[in-house]
Write a protein that holds these residues in place. Structure first.
Motif, mmCIF file in Angstrom:
data_model
loop_
_atom_site.group_PDB
_atom_site.id
_atom_site.type_symbol
_atom_site.label_atom_id
_atom_site.label_comp_id
_atom_site.label_asym_id
_atom_site.label_seq_id
_atom_site.Cartn_x
_atom_site.Cartn_y
_atom_site.Cartn_z
ATOM 1 N N ARG A 1 -2.126 -27.462 -29.586
ATOM 2 C CA ARG A 1 -1.475 -26.532 -30.453
ATOM 3 C C ARG A 1 -1.016 -25.325 -29.893
ATOM 4 N NH1 ARG A 1 -6.079 -26.710 -33.264
ATOM 5 N NH2 ARG A 1 -6.025 -24.488 -33.526
ATOM 6 N N PRO A 2 0.042 -24.971 -30.070
ATOM 7 C CA PRO A 2 0.735 -23.787 -29.626
ATOM 8 C C PRO A 2 -0.236 -22.574 -29.825
ATOM 9 C CG PRO A 2 2.457 -24.795 -30.308
ATOM 10 C CD PRO A 2 1.119 -25.513 -30.819
ATOM 11 N N GLU A 3 -0.910 -22.384 -30.692
ATOM 12 C CA GLU A 3 -1.789 -21.401 -31.237
ATOM 13 C C GLU A 3 -2.967 -21.328 -30.498
ATOM 14 O OE1 GLU A 3 -1.349 -23.730 -33.679
ATOM 15 O OE2 GLU A 3 0.828 -22.992 -34.039
ATOM 16 N N SER A 4 -3.619 -22.251 -29.850
ATOM 17 C CA SER A 4 -4.646 -22.402 -29.296
ATOM 18 C C SER A 4 -5.049 -21.694 -28.180
ATOM 19 C CB SER A 4 -5.097 -24.077 -29.030
ATOM 20 O OG SER A 4 -4.406 -24.413 -28.090
ATOM 21 N N LEU A 5 -6.288 -21.586 -27.599
ATOM 22 C CA LEU A 5 -6.467 -20.832 -26.230
ATOM 23 C C LEU A 5 -6.128 -21.711 -25.142
ATOM 24 C CD1 LEU A 5 -8.214 -18.573 -24.757
ATOM 25 C CD2 LEU A 5 -10.160 -19.960 -25.143
ATOM 26 N N GLY A 6 -6.637 -23.133 -25.538
ATOM 27 C CA GLY A 6 -6.061 -23.963 -24.339
ATOM 28 C C GLY A 6 -4.548 -24.119 -23.917
ATOM 29 N N PHE A 7 -3.587 -23.770 -24.987
ATOM 30 C CA PHE A 7 -2.330 -23.615 -24.609
ATOM 31 C C PHE A 7 -2.172 -22.541 -23.757
ATOM 32 C CE2 PHE A 7 1.964 -22.631 -25.765
ATOM 33 C CZ PHE A 7 2.575 -24.052 -25.503
ATOM 34 N N THR A 8 -2.727 -21.357 -24.201
ATOM 35 C CA THR A 8 -2.424 -20.158 -23.342
ATOM 36 C C THR A 8 -3.053 -20.291 -21.976
ATOM 37 O OG1 THR A 8 -2.857 -18.599 -25.362
ATOM 38 C CG2 THR A 8 -2.950 -17.619 -23.347
ATOM 39 N N ILE A 9 -4.061 -20.900 -21.714
ATOM 40 C CA ILE A 9 -4.509 -21.167 -20.470
ATOM 41 C C ILE A 9 -3.541 -22.135 -19.432
ATOM 42 C CG2 ILE A 9 -6.791 -22.342 -19.248
ATOM 43 C CD1 ILE A 9 -8.348 -21.077 -21.520
ATOM 44 N N LEU A 10 -3.132 -23.223 -20.237
ATOM 45 C CA LEU A 10 -2.219 -24.007 -19.736
ATOM 46 C C LEU A 10 -0.826 -23.368 -19.141
ATOM 47 C CD1 LEU A 10 -1.109 -26.826 -18.717
ATOM 48 C CD2 LEU A 10 -0.267 -27.084 -21.239
ATOM 49 N N LEU A 11 -0.459 -22.417 -19.989
ATOM 50 C CA LEU A 11 0.632 -21.441 -19.605
ATOM 51 C C LEU A 11 0.409 -20.543 -18.347
ATOM 52 C CD1 LEU A 11 2.430 -20.697 -22.927
ATOM 53 C CD2 LEU A 11 3.032 -22.700 -21.150
ATOM 54 N N GLY A 12 -0.956 -20.063 -18.698
ATOM 55 C CA GLY A 12 -1.112 -19.051 -17.461
ATOM 56 C C GLY A 12 -1.336 -19.809 -16.166
ATOM 57 N N ALA A 13 -2.005 -21.079 -16.197
ATOM 58 C CA ALA A 13 -2.038 -21.792 -15.041
ATOM 59 C C ALA A 13 -0.529 -22.208 -14.306
ATOM 60 C CB ALA A 13 -2.793 -22.956 -15.310
ATOM 61 N N LEU A 14 0.175 -22.474 -15.243
ATOM 62 C CA LEU A 14 1.511 -22.694 -14.555
ATOM 63 C C LEU A 14 2.182 -21.439 -13.791
ATOM 64 C CD1 LEU A 14 2.879 -24.821 -17.531
ATOM 65 C CD2 LEU A 14 2.600 -25.771 -15.188
ATOM 66 N N THR A 15 1.942 -20.254 -14.465
ATOM 67 C CA THR A 15 2.524 -18.929 -14.006
ATOM 68 C C THR A 15 1.706 -18.624 -12.701
ATOM 69 O OG1 THR A 15 1.149 -17.624 -15.355
ATOM 70 C CG2 THR A 15 3.596 -18.312 -16.241
ATOM 71 N N ALA A 16 0.507 -19.197 -12.582
ATOM 72 C CA ALA A 16 -0.321 -18.881 -11.415
ATOM 73 C C ALA A 16 -0.129 -19.631 -10.112
ATOM 74 C CB ALA A 16 -1.877 -18.932 -11.849
ATOM 75 N N LEU A 17 0.724 -20.736 -10.265
ATOM 76 C CA LEU A 17 1.018 -21.757 -9.006
ATOM 77 C C LEU A 17 1.731 -20.943 -7.908
ATOM 78 C CD1 LEU A 17 2.362 -24.826 -10.703
ATOM 79 C CD2 LEU A 17 0.060 -24.410 -9.810
ATOM 80 N N PRO A 18 2.702 -20.135 -8.197
ATOM 81 C CA PRO A 18 3.219 -19.349 -6.853
ATOM 82 C C PRO A 18 2.269 -18.319 -6.444
ATOM 83 C CG PRO A 18 4.696 -19.500 -8.820
ATOM 84 C CD PRO A 18 3.486 -19.976 -9.304
ATOM 85 N N PRO A 19 1.475 -17.276 -7.189
ATOM 86 C CA PRO A 19 0.603 -16.670 -6.447
ATOM 87 C C PRO A 19 -0.428 -17.278 -5.784
ATOM 88 C CG PRO A 19 1.065 -16.149 -8.885
ATOM 89 C CD PRO A 19 1.928 -17.343 -8.409
ATOM 90 N N LEU A 20 -1.083 -18.243 -6.521
ATOM 91 C CA LEU A 20 -2.061 -18.716 -5.752
ATOM 92 C C LEU A 20 -1.737 -19.808 -4.513
ATOM 93 C CD1 LEU A 20 -3.994 -20.450 -8.854
ATOM 94 C CD2 LEU A 20 -4.936 -18.824 -7.350
ATOM 95 N N SER A 21 -0.317 -20.239 -4.561
ATOM 96 C CA SER A 21 0.273 -20.962 -3.080
ATOM 97 C C SER A 21 0.485 -19.859 -2.242
ATOM 98 C CB SER A 21 1.333 -21.676 -3.531
ATOM 99 O OG SER A 21 1.138 -22.637 -4.733
ATOM 100 N N ILE A 22 0.791 -18.864 -2.363
ATOM 101 C CA ILE A 22 0.927 -17.725 -1.577
ATOM 102 C C ILE A 22 -0.434 -17.213 -1.090
ATOM 103 C CG2 ILE A 22 1.758 -15.400 -1.006
ATOM 104 C CD1 ILE A 22 4.063 -16.190 -2.968
ATOM 105 N N ASP A 23 -1.305 -16.622 -1.981
ATOM 106 C CA ASP A 23 -2.432 -16.072 -1.610
ATOM 107 C C ASP A 23 -3.471 -17.118 -0.694
ATOM 108 O OD1 ASP A 23 -1.519 -13.765 -2.782
ATOM 109 O OD2 ASP A 23 -2.697 -13.951 -4.443
ATOM 110 N N MET A 24 -3.470 -18.359 -1.099
ATOM 111 C CA MET A 24 -4.557 -19.244 -0.489
ATOM 112 C C MET A 24 -3.803 -19.529 1.120
ATOM 113 S SD MET A 24 -6.240 -21.765 -3.363
ATOM 114 C CE MET A 24 -4.707 -22.744 -3.560
#
Length: 147
Positions: A4-27
């Protein structure tokens, strides 16, 4: 299964998607000396892996946005994540710096899908204050993951 879009899981999923570039660079940054030694490459050539990752990331957003408008968010997001994962595996097993540079370009392109899709999904599902709140939660998660 649908999140559900209102859920915490949805927000975490979106956060993980936006974290791909910085994690790829920083690691990857701390591994530059090891990459240079193991592949027999100059520091400049290893630095090029970061530059071309950013080029792929920037250019892919120009393609993934219109493609997701045409074919839908989910298939394009899955394709982007698949590209990112495939390129990551190829980077880990590459025998030469030239191949690593090419795969980092492809990996950057895959990471670009997550960033542009997150913004498009929030725009599709939320309006006004709810959209601003969702984006701030996503960026907060992104900041917490990369620090």
């Amino acid at each position: 299964m649908r999140i559900r879009p209102e859920s915490l899981g949805f927000t975490i999923l979106l956060g993980a998607l936006t974290a791909l570039p910085p994690l790829s660079i920083d690691m990857g940054l701390p591994a530059f000396p090891t990459i240079s030694a193991s592949l027999g490459a100059s520091p400049g050539a290893v630095g090029l892996t970061l530059s071309l990752f950013m080029v792929g990331f920037a250019i892919a957003q120009l393609a993934f946005g219109p493609l997701s408008d045409r074919y839908g968010r989910k298939p394009i997001l899955l394709i982007g994540c698949g590209i990112f994962a495939l390129a990551g595996a190829a980077c880990a097993t590459t025998p030469s710096i030239g191949t690593l540079i090419a795969w980092r370009l492809v990996q950057g392109a895959g990471a670009g899908a997550g960033m542009v899709m997150t913004l498009a999904i929030v725009r599709d599902l939320f309006e006004g204050a709810a959209a601003r709140a969702q984006l701030s939660y996503v960026m907060l998660l992104n900041r917490a993951k990369t620090e």
